[in-house]
Design a protein around this motif. Sequence first.
Motif, short mmCIF file in Angstrom:
data_model
loop_
_atom_site.label_atom_id
_atom_site.label_comp_id
_atom_site.label_asym_id
_atom_site.label_seq_id
_atom_site.Cartn_x
_atom_site.Cartn_y
_atom_site.Cartn_z
N UNK A 1 10.58 21.69 -17.32
CA UNK A 1 11.16 22.09 -16.04
C UNK A 1 10.07 22.47 -15.05
N UNK A 2 10.41 22.37 -13.79
CA UNK A 2 9.49 22.76 -12.74
C UNK A 2 8.22 21.92 -12.70
N UNK B 1 0.84 -1.20 0.00
CA UNK B 1 0.00 0.00 0.00
C UNK B 1 0.87 1.25 0.00
N UNK B 2 0.60 2.07 -0.96
CA UNK B 2 1.28 3.35 -1.06
C UNK B 2 0.19 4.41 -1.06
N UNK B 3 0.40 5.46 -0.28
CA UNK B 3 -0.66 6.46 -0.17
C UNK B 3 -0.52 7.56 -1.20
N UNK B 4 0.74 7.90 -1.49
CA UNK B 4 0.91 9.01 -2.43
C UNK B 4 2.20 8.87 -3.23
N UNK B 5 2.08 9.13 -4.51
CA UNK B 5 3.23 9.15 -5.41
C UNK B 5 3.33 10.57 -5.95
N UNK B 6 4.49 11.18 -5.79
CA UNK B 6 4.54 12.58 -6.22
C UNK B 6 5.91 12.93 -6.78
N UNK B 7 5.92 14.03 -7.50
CA UNK B 7 7.17 14.55 -8.02
C UNK B 7 7.19 16.04 -7.73
N UNK B 8 8.38 16.56 -7.39
CA UNK B 8 8.47 17.99 -7.13
C UNK B 8 9.54 18.62 -8.00
N UNK B 9 9.12 19.64 -8.70
CA UNK B 9 10.06 20.50 -9.42
C UNK B 9 11.02 19.74 -10.34
N UNK B 10 10.50 18.76 -11.06
CA UNK B 10 11.36 17.95 -11.93
C UNK B 10 11.83 18.74 -13.15
N UNK B 11 13.14 18.66 -13.42
CA UNK B 11 13.69 19.21 -14.67
C UNK B 11 14.46 18.10 -15.35
N UNK B 12 14.19 17.90 -16.63
CA UNK B 12 14.88 16.83 -17.35
C UNK B 12 15.43 17.35 -18.67
N UNK B 13 16.68 16.99 -18.95
CA UNK B 13 17.32 17.33 -20.22
C UNK B 13 17.46 16.07 -21.06
N UNK B 14 17.33 16.22 -22.37
CA UNK B 14 17.69 15.12 -23.28
C UNK B 14 18.81 15.66 -24.15
N UNK B 15 19.99 15.03 -24.05
CA UNK B 15 21.14 15.62 -24.70
C UNK B 15 21.41 16.95 -24.02
N UNK B 16 21.50 18.02 -24.78
CA UNK B 16 21.67 19.33 -24.16
C UNK B 16 20.37 20.11 -24.13
N UNK B 17 19.30 19.51 -24.61
CA UNK B 17 18.05 20.23 -24.78
C UNK B 17 17.14 19.98 -23.57
N UNK B 18 16.72 21.04 -22.89
CA UNK B 18 15.77 20.83 -21.79
C UNK B 18 14.40 20.44 -22.35
N UNK B 19 13.77 19.43 -21.75
CA UNK B 19 12.47 18.96 -22.22
C UNK B 19 11.33 19.62 -21.44
N UNK C 1 10.27 6.00 -14.02
CA UNK C 1 10.65 4.58 -13.92
C UNK C 1 12.10 4.42 -13.46
N UNK C 2 12.92 5.45 -13.71
CA UNK C 2 14.31 5.37 -13.29
C UNK C 2 15.28 5.12 -14.43
N UNK C 3 14.81 5.26 -15.67
CA UNK C 3 15.69 5.01 -16.82
C UNK C 3 16.47 6.26 -17.20
N UNK C 4 15.89 7.43 -16.88
CA UNK C 4 16.58 8.69 -17.18
C UNK C 4 16.78 9.42 -15.86
N UNK C 5 17.96 10.05 -15.75
CA UNK C 5 18.23 10.78 -14.53
C UNK C 5 17.68 12.20 -14.64
N UNK C 6 16.97 12.63 -13.61
CA UNK C 6 16.46 14.00 -13.61
C UNK C 6 17.60 14.95 -13.27
N UNK C 7 17.59 16.14 -13.93
CA UNK C 7 18.64 17.11 -13.65
C UNK C 7 18.41 17.76 -12.30
N UNK C 8 17.13 17.92 -11.99
CA UNK C 8 16.78 18.59 -10.75
C UNK C 8 15.43 18.07 -10.29
N UNK C 9 15.13 18.21 -9.03
CA UNK C 9 13.83 17.79 -8.53
C UNK C 9 13.88 16.41 -7.90
#
Lengths: 222, 219
Positions: free
Chosen positions: B23-24, B3-21, B53-61
């Motif tokens: 943010x926030x 049992x999990x009560x809440x799944x959340x993400x805060x302020x995620x920023x992700x880049x692919x290559x050098x391009x930001x996809x 899922x954990x396949x890409x590393x988030x830059x921030x968040x």
Amino acid sequence: MMHLFWLMAKRDIKISWHGGSTSSMVVAFFIIVVTLFPLGVGPEQNMLARISIGVIWVAALLSCLLSLDRIFQADYEDGTLDQYALGPLSLEMVVIAKALAHWVTTSLPLILISPLLGILMNMDDRAFLPLIYAMLAGSPALSLIGTIGASLTVSLKRGGVLLSLLILPLYVPVLIFGVMSVEASVMGTGGNAPLLILGAITLFSLAITPWAAAAAVRLALD
Amino acid sequence: MSTIKEFSATNLCVDRGDRPVFKGLSFELPAGRLLKLIGPNGSGKSTLLKTLAGLIEAKDGDILVDGTSLIAEDHIAECITYLGHKNALKREFTVYENIEFWANFWGRSDKIDQSIQDMGIGYLRDTPVRFLSSGQTRRTALARTLCHNATIWLFDEPTVGLDDQGLDLLAKTMQRHLEKGGMIICATHVPLGVPDHFTKTLNLADFSIPMSELEEQWL
């Protein structure tokens, strides 16, 4: 954890037996390459006997190279590698399972067929057993080093040629000590030392392959 | 299923290559809810799912399960199952062999028959995957995704290739999971058929990098 390791290795071995078995193609390539030499240099028996050990080793290296790109390519393309990365087994273990499957499907058949090619090349009687020992000691290193190469080129569309360029130079020590070990046994100057060095090369590659290849796979999945 | 009560993400920023996809990006998903990811092509739906899922590393968040950071925990993915664009099926093996492997891999071989039934592919059991149509392949991929202990399901356009019956079976399976307190995050361009009171929507376009900012990078 260990049963997952065997599960993956078994699956890879099973896949290579499906649809145009990799093993039979690699063995056929091995036989053809070795047969080309008598055709090329002429059927003179002493000459063939002298070059036999080296030719068999070189042909084994080349055949081994042939199936390397299969280690990760299919799994990368169909998404299996993504799932492995998310799974309970660390990528380091995944890499070893794959190298093991490659050894069983490629190197082992080569070792089994090499005495036959020895006869074809008029190899010295005393060289047969030492050749098998040397190949048993050295061939795991071929699969392990090859796994590193395969992991580095997995995200490239046509990485086959680059893979060969990367890996063949790294196979040179195995070739040198493999041939040296068999020749020393034939001449009675003691083939044990080169054989031990072959074993050391195998152990060394076993120690670095998991980390190197797993890191490369992680990069490719990004 | 834990049992999990809440799944959340805060302020995620992700880049692919050098391009930001994006943010926030933040969201909170309570138990028993489906988060529908919408947004134009290239807005980062797949990237977000891969990051979760954990396949890409988030830059921030951060990504949190019940307040515990997944990123700090080295992304232990026992509570997450992920179905991407790629099906992770071997053409050489039959439908059953494929599902069986993944069920064993995740330690849930007891769920094989149930998931085959849920996706309505019982009649394909012994057919090699290379003979399946794209819709049948997608159903098989869904079935193997379900053989998992996970509370959180991440689906990247699961409906691709599915016919009306397939859509219906998928909707029912998702609804059953939600009623048991599970969570689903699903990127899609079509209606999923899950009742509205289960659904939250996240529009990725709200978090994309404005064109002007991207252009500034090139100047």
